[in-house]
Every structure is written in C-alpha cells, then in structure tokens.
Design a protein around this motif. Structure first.
Motif, PDB file in Angstrom:
ATOM      1  N   LEU A  77       0.829  -1.264   0.049  1.00  0.00           N
ATOM      2  CA  LEU A  77      -0.028  -0.149   0.100  1.00  0.00           C
ATOM      3  C   LEU A  77       1.315   0.956   0.309  1.00  0.00           C
ATOM      4  CD1 LEU A  77      -3.152  -0.987   2.237  1.00  0.00           C
ATOM      5  CD2 LEU A  77      -3.427  -0.453   0.385  1.00  0.00           C
ATOM      6  N   LEU A  78       1.849   1.441   0.845  1.00  0.00           N
ATOM      7  CA  LEU A  78       2.798   2.340   0.787  1.00  0.00           C
ATOM      8  C   LEU A  78       3.741   2.422  -0.606  1.00  0.00           C
ATOM      9  CD1 LEU A  78       4.363   2.460   4.909  1.00  0.00           C
ATOM     10  CD2 LEU A  78       2.595   3.703   4.107  1.00  0.00           C
ATOM     11  N   ASP A  79       4.036   1.790  -1.067  1.00  0.00           N
ATOM     12  CA  ASP A  79       4.307   1.449  -2.765  1.00  0.00           C
ATOM     13  C   ASP A  79       3.847   1.958  -3.480  1.00  0.00           C
ATOM     14  OD1 ASP A  79       6.950   0.355  -1.777  1.00  0.00           O
ATOM     15  OD2 ASP A  79       6.364  -1.497  -2.331  1.00  0.00           O
ATOM     16  N   GLU A  80       2.228   2.027  -3.689  1.00  0.00           N
ATOM     17  CA  GLU A  80       1.109   2.009  -4.095  1.00  0.00           C
ATOM     18  C   GLU A  80       0.905   3.683  -3.939  1.00  0.00           C
ATOM     19  OE1 GLU A  80      -2.272   0.039  -5.315  1.00  0.00           O
ATOM     20  OE2 GLU A  80      -1.284  -1.728  -5.193  1.00  0.00           O
ATOM     21  N   LEU A  81       0.655   3.434  -3.307  1.00  0.00           N
ATOM     22  CA  LEU A  81       0.219   5.687  -2.566  1.00  0.00           C
ATOM     23  C   LEU A  81       1.653   6.472  -3.029  1.00  0.00           C
ATOM     24  CD1 LEU A  81      -1.087   7.858  -1.222  1.00  0.00           C
ATOM     25  CD2 LEU A  81       0.072   7.547   0.797  1.00  0.00           C
ATOM     26  N   ARG A  87       3.191  10.400  -9.747  1.00  0.00           N
ATOM     27  CA  ARG A  87       2.430  11.236 -10.594  1.00  0.00           C
ATOM     28  C   ARG A  87       1.199  12.346 -10.265  1.00  0.00           C
ATOM     29  NH1 ARG A  87       1.058   5.073 -10.327  1.00  0.00           N
ATOM     30  NH2 ARG A  87      -0.786   5.794  -9.587  1.00  0.00           N
ATOM     31  N   GLU A  88       1.376  12.163  -9.353  1.00  0.00           N
ATOM     32  CA  GLU A  88       0.340  14.090  -9.368  1.00  0.00           C
ATOM     33  C   GLU A  88       1.202  14.985  -9.442  1.00  0.00           C
ATOM     34  OE1 GLU A  88      -3.181  14.464  -8.695  1.00  0.00           O
ATOM     35  OE2 GLU A  88      -2.939  12.285  -9.318  1.00  0.00           O
ATOM     36  N   ALA A  89       2.147  14.874  -8.980  1.00  0.00           N
ATOM     37  CA  ALA A  89       3.422  15.655  -8.647  1.00  0.00           C
ATOM     38  C   ALA A  89       3.522  15.865 -10.473  1.00  0.00           C
ATOM     39  CB  ALA A  89       4.341  15.595  -8.028  1.00  0.00           C
ATOM     40  N   GLU A  90       3.932  14.856 -10.757  1.00  0.00           N
ATOM     41  CA  GLU A  90       4.331  14.995 -12.301  1.00  0.00           C
ATOM     42  C   GLU A  90       3.304  15.151 -13.243  1.00  0.00           C
ATOM     43  OE1 GLU A  90       5.328  11.016 -14.231  1.00  0.00           O
ATOM     44  OE2 GLU A  90       6.950  10.630 -12.374  1.00  0.00           O
ATOM     45  N   THR A  91       2.282  15.593 -13.072  1.00  0.00           N
ATOM     46  CA  THR A  91       0.786  16.267 -13.923  1.00  0.00           C
ATOM     47  C   THR A  91       0.580  17.610 -12.911  1.00  0.00           C
ATOM     48  OG1 THR A  91      -0.378  13.714 -13.619  1.00  0.00           O
ATOM     49  CG2 THR A  91      -0.795  16.149 -14.403  1.00  0.00           C
ATOM     50  N   ALA A  92       0.316  17.535 -12.162  1.00  0.00           N
ATOM     51  CA  ALA A  92       1.043  19.009 -11.543  1.00  0.00           C
ATOM     52  C   ALA A  92       2.132  19.874 -12.362  1.00  0.00           C
ATOM     53  CB  ALA A  92       1.237  19.029 -10.070  1.00  0.00           C
TER      54      ALA A  92
END
Length: 103
Positions: A77-81, A87-92
């Motif tokens: 779960l920690l790896d997926e998070l 990915r969210e940081a790259e998108t932003a």
C-alpha cells in the motif's frame, strides 16, 4: 476525510512494517489458549501478535483487521501511494508548464 499522511509518517509506517515479522499474517483462534485470538505467519506456527481473549464480536474483528494489515500488505500500500503521489506531482508540474508557469 482524514488528514493527509505526511512523508514523515509514511516513512515511520514503512519502518514499522519493515521491522515486523515478514510474511502473510492470518488471524486464528487458538482453542488451547482459552479462545484467544492470535496472528500467525501463514504456513508457520509462529505467533506474531496476540489480540487477547475474544470477549465480544469486536475482538475477532480487530484481530482480523490486524492480520489483514500484515507487513507485506502495508508495504505494498505504501509503494502504491508513493507511486500515485509521484504521478500526481508530475501531472501538476506538466500543468504548470502548459499554463506558462514555472516548473
């Protein structure tokens, strides 16, 4: 909604899970121990945690919860998070560039 977990808290959780007995945990009732609920590593007889006597329905549910969140599950779960946050940081960052902002 609950508070977002900080990077420090996630690192702490990773350390805790990494230090615990590895392997898939299962919750079992040990009849020889007066109906106590224990967590064991699957396929081993090694007890890794003890949830106490089953006094009410919550005791069994709590023990099952502990077993379900065994170290491999928590680490996955920690790896997926971490992957999601990256990915969210790259998108932003891409959005800021597309909008003419700074990186």
């Amino acid at each position: 909604m609950t508070e977002k977990l900080s990077d420090e808290r996630l690192a702490e959780l990773r350390d805790i899970a990494g230090a615990a007995m590895p392997g898939k945990w299962v919750g079992v009732t040990d009849d020889s121990r007066c109906e106590e609920r224990v967590m064991r590593v699957a396929d081993l007889s090694m007890t890794v945690a003890w949830a106490g006597e089953i006094e009410d329905e919550w005791s069994a549910f709590n023990a099952d919860h502990i077993a379900a969140f065994d170290p491999p599950t928590v680490l996955a779960l920690l790896d997926e998070l971490a992957e999601y946050r990256a990915r969210e940081a790259e998108t932003a960052a891409r959005r800021r560039i597309e909008q003419g902002g700074e990186q």
